[in-house]
Design an enzyme around this catalytic site. Structure first.
Site, short mmCIF file in Angstrom:
data_model
loop_
_atom_site.label_atom_id
_atom_site.label_comp_id
_atom_site.label_asym_id
_atom_site.label_seq_id
_atom_site.Cartn_x
_atom_site.Cartn_y
_atom_site.Cartn_z
N HIS A 191 85.39 31.17 -24.68
CA HIS A 191 85.93 31.18 -23.15
C HIS A 191 85.81 32.91 -22.85
CE1 HIS A 191 88.50 30.32 -19.93
NE2 HIS A 191 89.06 31.68 -20.01
N ARG A 298 84.00 24.88 -13.16
CA ARG A 298 84.91 24.36 -14.30
C ARG A 298 86.04 24.50 -13.55
NH1 ARG A 298 81.36 28.20 -17.29
NH2 ARG A 298 80.82 27.11 -19.29
N ARG A 334 82.82 19.92 -11.97
CA ARG A 334 83.12 19.00 -13.31
C ARG A 334 84.32 18.66 -13.56
NH1 ARG A 334 82.10 21.97 -18.76
NH2 ARG A 334 84.04 23.25 -18.24
N GLU A 433 75.60 17.25 -23.42
CA GLU A 433 75.92 18.35 -24.24
C GLU A 433 76.39 17.80 -25.61
OE1 GLU A 433 79.13 20.53 -22.39
OE2 GLU A 433 80.17 18.67 -21.81
N ASN A 456 75.96 25.07 -24.31
CA ASN A 456 76.99 25.75 -24.88
C ASN A 456 77.47 24.81 -26.06
OD1 ASN A 456 76.55 27.69 -23.32
ND2 ASN A 456 78.55 27.53 -21.96
N ASP A 457 77.70 23.56 -25.62
CA ASP A 457 77.93 22.77 -26.44
C ASP A 457 77.15 21.84 -27.22
OD1 ASP A 457 80.93 22.54 -26.77
OD2 ASP A 457 80.80 21.93 -24.62
N ARG A 467 81.04 27.23 -31.60
CA ARG A 467 80.65 28.28 -30.71
C ARG A 467 81.50 29.61 -30.63
NH1 ARG A 467 81.37 24.87 -24.92
NH2 ARG A 467 81.60 26.91 -24.20
N CYS A 504 73.42 23.85 -17.33
CA CYS A 504 74.63 24.85 -16.68
C CYS A 504 75.20 25.74 -18.04
CB CYS A 504 75.79 24.23 -16.13
SG CYS A 504 76.50 22.59 -17.20
C1 PEP Z 1 78.14 23.98 -21.91
O1 PEP Z 1 78.91 23.24 -22.92
O2 PEP Z 1 77.15 24.17 -21.77
C2 PEP Z 1 79.17 24.09 -20.75
C3 PEP Z 1 78.33 24.52 -19.64
O3 PEP Z 1 80.31 23.63 -20.66
P1 PEP Z 1 81.54 24.82 -21.41
O4 PEP Z 1 80.75 25.92 -21.62
O5 PEP Z 1 82.45 24.72 -20.17
O6 PEP Z 1 81.82 23.83 -22.56
MG MG Z 2 80.68 22.18 -22.64
#
Ligand code: PEP
Ligand code: MG
Length: 585
Positions: A191, A298, A334, A433, A456-457, A467, A504
Site C-alpha cells: 500500500h 480504489r 472498483r 488477479e 499486483n495480486d 507482495r 491496472c
Molecule cells: C492489483 O492487484 O493489481 C490491483 C490493481 O489491485 P490492488 O493493488 O488494489 O490489490
Molecule cells: Mg488486487
C-alpha cells in the site's frame, strides 16, 4: 557513509535532510515524589489531557475540512481514550500509592492497559491498542514538553524515514513538504509503495534497517528507481546525484510536454492510457498527467480509518464527484477490496493468519451483502453521468462473478422501485488477479463486459510471493514466464469473446513491460498518474507490428532475467537515443 539497498518503490531522486519518523520512543524519567507533590502531578496530568484533546480536535477539524468528514472520524477513537476514566483513575491511584512521578505512572498504566487488551480474544479491542499508543505518545510529549511529530509543521522539505507508513498516516501526508521516503518494511506493490508512486514521491521501501541507521538531520540521498539509499554520503556522491536530479527533472519536463496527444502507435493503433486513483487528492494529478480517465478507482479510502461504515449517500457523493471530474472520460469504480494489507484497523476484518489468502475483497462483500449493496446502489446512482463502469476485485471463479452480478441486478431493481435513476447499461468488469480466474478467463469473459488484469495480486498468487514482504521481494518478478503466459492467455480469451482487456496493476506503468504488453494486444493501461506521460510517449514511438513480433519471442524465454534482457535489447533498437530516458529511468 552508510549505503542501504531496498525495494525500488517509486522512481526519482531525492537529496535532503532526514526526518526520522520512527515510533517515538521517549526516555521516561522515574523519581519519587512527596505527599505534597501529588496534587501538582495530578494537575499536570489533567493539563496534558486537556492540551492533547485540544490538539486532536483541531487536527480532526482540519482533516475534515481538507479531506472530508470521513477521514476525520479516526480521531473520535483517540478522543475516547482521553476520556477513559478507568485509565485515568489507574494513573492517579499509582501516583498516590507508589509516590512516583506522573510520566512514569502514566507509562506504566498504558503498558498495563495495552497488555490486557492484547491478551483478550477480541479483535476490536486489540485494534484499540493502536489508538491507545498513538494518544499516549501525544500525552507523553506534553508531559515531557517534547513536541509531537506533525509532518505538516515542517518548515523545510525533508526525506521521511520510518518503519512503515500505515494508511491512516498516508492520508495526512503533506506532499509539498516531502521529497521522498524510506521505510524498513514493504514490497513494491504494498500500500505504501502504491501511494508513493501515485503522488509522485520517490520512495525506497523494505530496507529492513533504515530506521536503525539514521537520525533526524542526517543528509540522505534516495534513488527510488534503483532502491538505493545513501546516508551522509561524501561530497562527491552528493554532486553526482545533484547532476542526476537535474537530468531527471529535465526528462520529466520533456515527457510532460505532449500531454494532450493521444496514445497512438506509429502504425495507428490507439491504446487507452488511464490513471489509478486511491485518494481524492490525486484527482488533479489525473488531469495534469494526460490520462484518459480513471482505469482503477480504489474505493477503500472511503472506508478507511473509521469504525462505522460510510452511508449510501456519502458514497454516492464521492462517486458522483469523480465521475463529473473526469467527464467526458470514464471512471472504473472498483468495489471495495479490504483485507490483505489494507484496513487492518477495521473491526469487520479480523486479523488473519494469511490475510492475502483470506477474507478479502469480493469474498468479504458477498458475505456482507447489505454492505456490498449499499456500495452498489451508490455506484449505480452516480452512474447517471453515463461514464461509470464497475468492476469486482479478487474474482476466483464464475460463481463469484454471477453472485456479484445478481446483487447488482437486485440493487437496480430496488432503485427502479424507488424511482431513482441510474445507467441501466453500466459496464461490468472482472478483475483478473487470481490464477484460477486467469485460467478460466474464457468463461468469465462470456459474462463480463471487460477485464482488468490486477498484476499486483496476480504475480503474488501465481509465484507464491507475498507482495508486501521485503524478504521475498527478489522473487516478485513481473517478467516471470509464468506471469507472462497467464497475461497473454487472458488477453487472448478476452479478445476471442470480443471484450476489451486492460491492466491496472503496477506492471502497466512500467515502460519496459508496457512495451511488451502492447505487443500482447492489451487495450488499456491504467497506472499511477506520474507514469502516464512516459507510457504515452513510448506508445507514440513504436509500431504495434514490431512489438507484436517481439512479444511472440518473449513467451518462449525461460527466466525473468532473460525476458528483461531481450526486451531491453529490442527496445533499444527501436527507441535508439530515447531508450535510456523512456525505458530505464
Ligand atoms: C492489483 O492487484 O493489481 C490491483 C490493481 O489491485 P490492488 O493493488 O488494489 O490489490
Ligand atoms: Mg488486487
Amino acid at each position: 557513509m552508510i549505503n542501504l539497498q531496498g525495494v525500488a518503490a517509486a522512481g526519482g531522486i531525492a537529496i535532503g535532510k532526514v526526518f526520522y519518523l520512527g515510533k517515538e520512543e521517549f526516555v521516561i524519567p522515574k523519581h519519587r515524589i512527596t505527599h505534597e507533590d501529588i496534587s501538582r502531578e495530578i494537575y499536570r496530568l489533567e493539563e496534558s489531557l486537556i492540551d492533547t484533546r485540544r490538539e486532536i480536535s483541531s487536527l480532526q477539524k482540519r482533516i475534515a475540512k481538507e479531506f472530508g468528514f470521513d477521514h476525520a472520524k479516526i480521531f473520535e477513537a483517540h478522543l475516547l481514550v482521553l476520556e477513559d476514566r478507568v485509565l485515568i483513575e489507574d494513573v492517579i491511584q499509582q501516583i498516590k500509592d507508589k509516590k512516583i512521578n506522573i510520566e512514569y505512572a502514566f507509562s506504566q498504566s498504558i503498558k498495563k492497559y495495552v497488555n490486557i487488551l492484547l491478551k483478550l480474544n477480541d479483535d476490536y479491542l486489540r485494534e484499540r491498542v493502536i489508538d491507545i499508543e498513538d494518544v499516549s505518545r501525544r500525552v507523553m510529549s506534553k508531559l515531557l514538553k517534547q513536541k509531537e511529530v506533525n509532518l505538516r509543521d515542517l518548515d523545510e522539505k525533508v526525506v521521511v524515514v520510518s518503519h512503515d507508513l500505515p494508511p491512516s498516516q498516508t492520508a495526512n501526508l503533506p506532499k509539498e513538504k516531502i521529497m521522498g521516503f524510506v521505510t524498513d518494511v514493504g514490497g513494491r506493490t504494498s500500500h505504501t509503495a502504491i501511494i508513493a508512486r501515485s503522488l509522485g514521491i520517490p520512495a525506497v521501501v523494505g530496507t529492513e534497517v533504515a530506521t536503525k541507521n539514521v537520525k533526524s538531520g542526517d543528509v540522505i540521498i534516495i534513488d527510488g528507481s534503483l532502491g538505493q539509499v545513501f546516508v551522509n554520503p561524501p561530497e562527491k556522491i552528493i554532486r553526482e546525484y545533484k547532476e542526476k536530479l537535474v537530468k531527471y527533472k529535465k526528462e520529466i519536463e520533456i515527457a510532460h510536454v505532449p500531454r494532450a496527444l493521444k496514445a497512438c502507435t506509429k502504425d495507428k493503433k490507439e491504446i487507452v492510457v488511464s490513471a489509478n486513483v486511491e485518494l481524492p487528492e490525486e484527482l488533479p494529478l489525473v488531469v495534469q498527467s494526460g490520462a484518459e480517465g480513471i482505469g482503477l478507482y480504489r474505493t477503500e479510502f472511503i472506508f478507511l480509518g473509521r469504525r462505522d461504515l460510510p452511508t449510501e449517500d456519502e458514497q454516492y457523493k464521492a462517486y458522483l464527484t469523480v465521475a463529473k471530474k473526469v467527464k467526458p472520460n470514464s471512471v472504473i469504480i472498483r468495489t471495495i477490496d479490504i483485507g490483505g494489507d489494507k484496513f487492518l484497523s477495521r473491526p469487520e476484518v479480523p486479523a488473519e493468519l494469511s490475510p492475502f489468502l483470506g477474507w478479502r475483497a469480493i469474498r468479504f462483500c458477498l458475505a456482507r451483502p447489505e454492505l456490498f449493496k449499499t456500495q452498489l446502489r451508490a455506484i449505480l446512482r452516480a452512474s447517471t453521468e453515463k461514464n461509470i463502469k464497475v468492476m469486482f476485485p479478487m474474482i476466483s471463479g464464475i460463481e463469484e462473478l454471477r453472485e456479484a452480478k445478481k446483487l447488482l441486478e437486485e440493487s437496480k431493481k430496488e432503485l427502479k422501485k424507488e424511482g431513482k435513476k441510474f445507467d441501466d447499461k453500466i459496464s461490468v468488469g472482472t478483475m483478473i488477479e487470481v490464477p484460477s480466474a486467469a485460467l478460466t478467463a474464457d468463461s468469465l469473459a462470456r459474462e463480463s463486459d471487460f477485464f482488468s488484469i490486477g498484476t499486483n495480486d496476480l504475480i503474488q498468487y501465481s509465484l507464491a510471493v507475498d507482495r508486501a514482504n521485503e524478504k521475498v521481494a527478489y522473487l516478485y518478478e513481473p517478467g516471470h514466464p509464468a506471469v507472462l503466459r497467464l497475461i497473454k492467455s487472458v488477453i487472448e480469451s478476452a479478445h476471442k469473446n470480443k471484450i476489451w482487456v486492460g491492466m491496472c496493476g503496477e506492471m502497466a506503468g512500467e515502460p519496459l513491460f508496457a512495451f511488451l504488453l502492447i505487443g500482447f494486444g492489451l487495450d488499456e493501461f491504467s497506472m499511477p498518474p506520474p507514469c502516464v506521460p512516459k507510457v504515452k510517449e513510448l506508445i507514440r514511438n513504436i509500431k504495434f507490428k514490431d512489438v507484436e513480433k517481439i512479444s511472440q519471442k518473449v513467451i518462449d524465454l525461460a527466466t525473468a532475467r532473460e525476458v528483461e534482457k531481450y526486451l531491453q535489447e529490442e527496445a533499444r533498437k527501436i527507441l535508439k537515443d530515447d531508450f535510456e530516458r523512456i525505458i530505464m529511468r
